[in-house]
Scaffold this active site. Structure first.
Site, PDB file in Angstrom:
ATOM      1  N   HIS A 115      -5.232  -1.360   1.376  1.00 13.80           N
ATOM      2  CA  HIS A 115      -6.310  -2.361   0.985  1.00 13.80           C
ATOM      3  C   HIS A 115      -7.382  -2.852   1.824  1.00 13.80           C
ATOM      4  O   HIS A 115      -8.331  -3.595   1.344  1.00 13.80           O
ATOM      5  CB  HIS A 115      -5.367  -3.622   0.336  1.00 13.80           C
ATOM      6  N   ASP A 152       2.978   4.243  -2.302  1.00 17.16           N
ATOM      7  CA  ASP A 152       3.056   2.781  -2.367  1.00 17.16           C
ATOM      8  C   ASP A 152       3.019   2.342  -3.852  1.00 17.16           C
ATOM      9  O   ASP A 152       2.051   2.837  -4.323  1.00 17.16           O
ATOM     10  CB  ASP A 152       2.123   2.126  -1.536  1.00 17.16           C
ATOM     11  N   HIS A 154       1.406  -0.121  -5.077  1.00 19.82           N
ATOM     12  CA  HIS A 154       0.067  -0.844  -5.410  1.00 19.82           C
ATOM     13  C   HIS A 154      -0.889   0.507  -4.891  1.00 19.82           C
ATOM     14  O   HIS A 154      -0.839   1.040  -4.210  1.00 19.82           O
ATOM     15  CB  HIS A 154      -0.191  -1.842  -4.351  1.00 19.82           C
ATOM     16  N   ASP A 229       8.159  -0.326  -1.475  1.00 19.36           N
ATOM     17  CA  ASP A 229       7.940  -1.471  -2.416  1.00 19.36           C
ATOM     18  C   ASP A 229       8.034  -0.983  -4.078  1.00 19.36           C
ATOM     19  O   ASP A 229       7.915  -1.649  -4.956  1.00 19.36           O
ATOM     20  CB  ASP A 229       6.808  -2.288  -2.236  1.00 19.36           C
TER      21      ASP A 229
END
Ligand code: ZN
Length: 294
Positions: A115, A152, A154, A229
């Site tokens: 990110h 991941d 996200h 996650d």
């Protein structure tokens, strides 16, 4: 020789109940002790980070001069140790990339800070380790085609943004379509999945969508962001994978890379299970799966 890197030796105080899972780095390291050598990661040089990040941005974090809003968006209170840990996480990916290029697999028990943007920190990500290392590998001419396999839960928004101008890099992200980041960037291939994805559905996506992309692109280096996650019961995930499903996913990725003879750098990325032990178990399992196949 296989070995892993970790920044777990760099710690900092966190407010009680803070959402950053600092425990998982030491937890995964301790779980893997005795299975392979684990080295303390070195801090990535600022000059190397500056090859892809904005220098004024880096300096604000280096000297603690970022705004409160920037600090809030990053998600961790600034300290020298917090910044050192971010540099250690990226340093681990750098060392792991060198290992991958010599032995076929490099392991960082941290990193995958996808990110982080060129001039913006977000979601516990300050330095984009994969962007820094991709740029370096291409600049040095050691590889020609890099695939970033971001599994991941996200979207790898920072990575997609930072590597968008690199035709030699294929960014592939499988993520929750309705999950953070709510404003997605454009990867080379984005696979946004609905909430509640199961083991079977996930592996089908690997077979039907990821495999053709890998085979068509023919990377000579893969960065694998093995975020756990995707597990059910994650605080920030919305998928329903079991521990066994994550094992299948990791086995699928390593089998493909090892089988095709493509060097792979595995980095840990996210994992915020409501049961902290599950995060540690799953992230350590990723490495155990690879060790069993190597
Ligand atoms: Zn994540």
């Amino acid at each position: 020789m296989l070995r892993a890197y970790t920044p777990a030796h760099i710690v900092f105080p966190l407010p009680e109940g803070h959402r950053f899972p600092l425990y998982k780095y030491a937890g995964v390291r301790d779980r893997l002790l005795g299975k392979l050598p684990i080295l303390d990661a070195e801090l990535i040089p600022w000059e190397l980070a500056a090859t892809v990040h904005d220098v004024a941005y880096l300096n604000r974090w280096r000297y603690g001069e970022m705004s409160r809003a920037e600090e809030r968006e990053y998600g961790l209170p600034w300290s020298v140790q917090v910044v050192d840990r971010a540099r250690g996480a990226a340093g681990g990916t750098l060392a792991a990339m060198q290992d991958a290029l010599t032995s076929g697999w490099g392991i960082n028990l941290a990193g995958g800070t996808h990110h982080a943007f060129r001039n913006k920190a977000e979601g516990f990500c300050l330095l984009n380790d994969v962007a820094i290392c991709s740029h370096l590998a291409l600049r040095e001419g050691v590889v020609k085609r890099i695939l970033v396999l971001d599994l991941d839960v996200h979207q790898g928004n920072g990575t997609a943004s930072m590597l968008s101008g690199y035709p030699e890099v294929f960014t592939l992200s499988i993520h929750g379509e309705r999950n953070y980041p709510f404003r997605k960037e454009k990867s080379t291939l984005d696979i946004g999945l609905p909430d509640g994805v199961t083991d079977l559905e996930y592996v089908q996506v690997l077979e039907t969508q990821v495999k053709p992309a890998l085979e068509a692109f023919k990377p000579d280096l893969v960065f694998y962001l093995a975020g756990v996650d995707v597990l059910s019961n994650d605080r920030f995930g919305r998928f329903s994978l079991s521990l066994q499903g994550v094992e299948q996913r990791d086995r699928w990725v390593f089998t493909w890379c090892f089988g095709a003879g493509v060097p792979v750098v595995s980095v840990m990325a996210g994992g915020y299970n409501k049961n902290p032990e599950m995060t540690v178990l799953a992230a350590a399992q990723t490495i155990e799966v690879g060790l069993n196949l190597k």
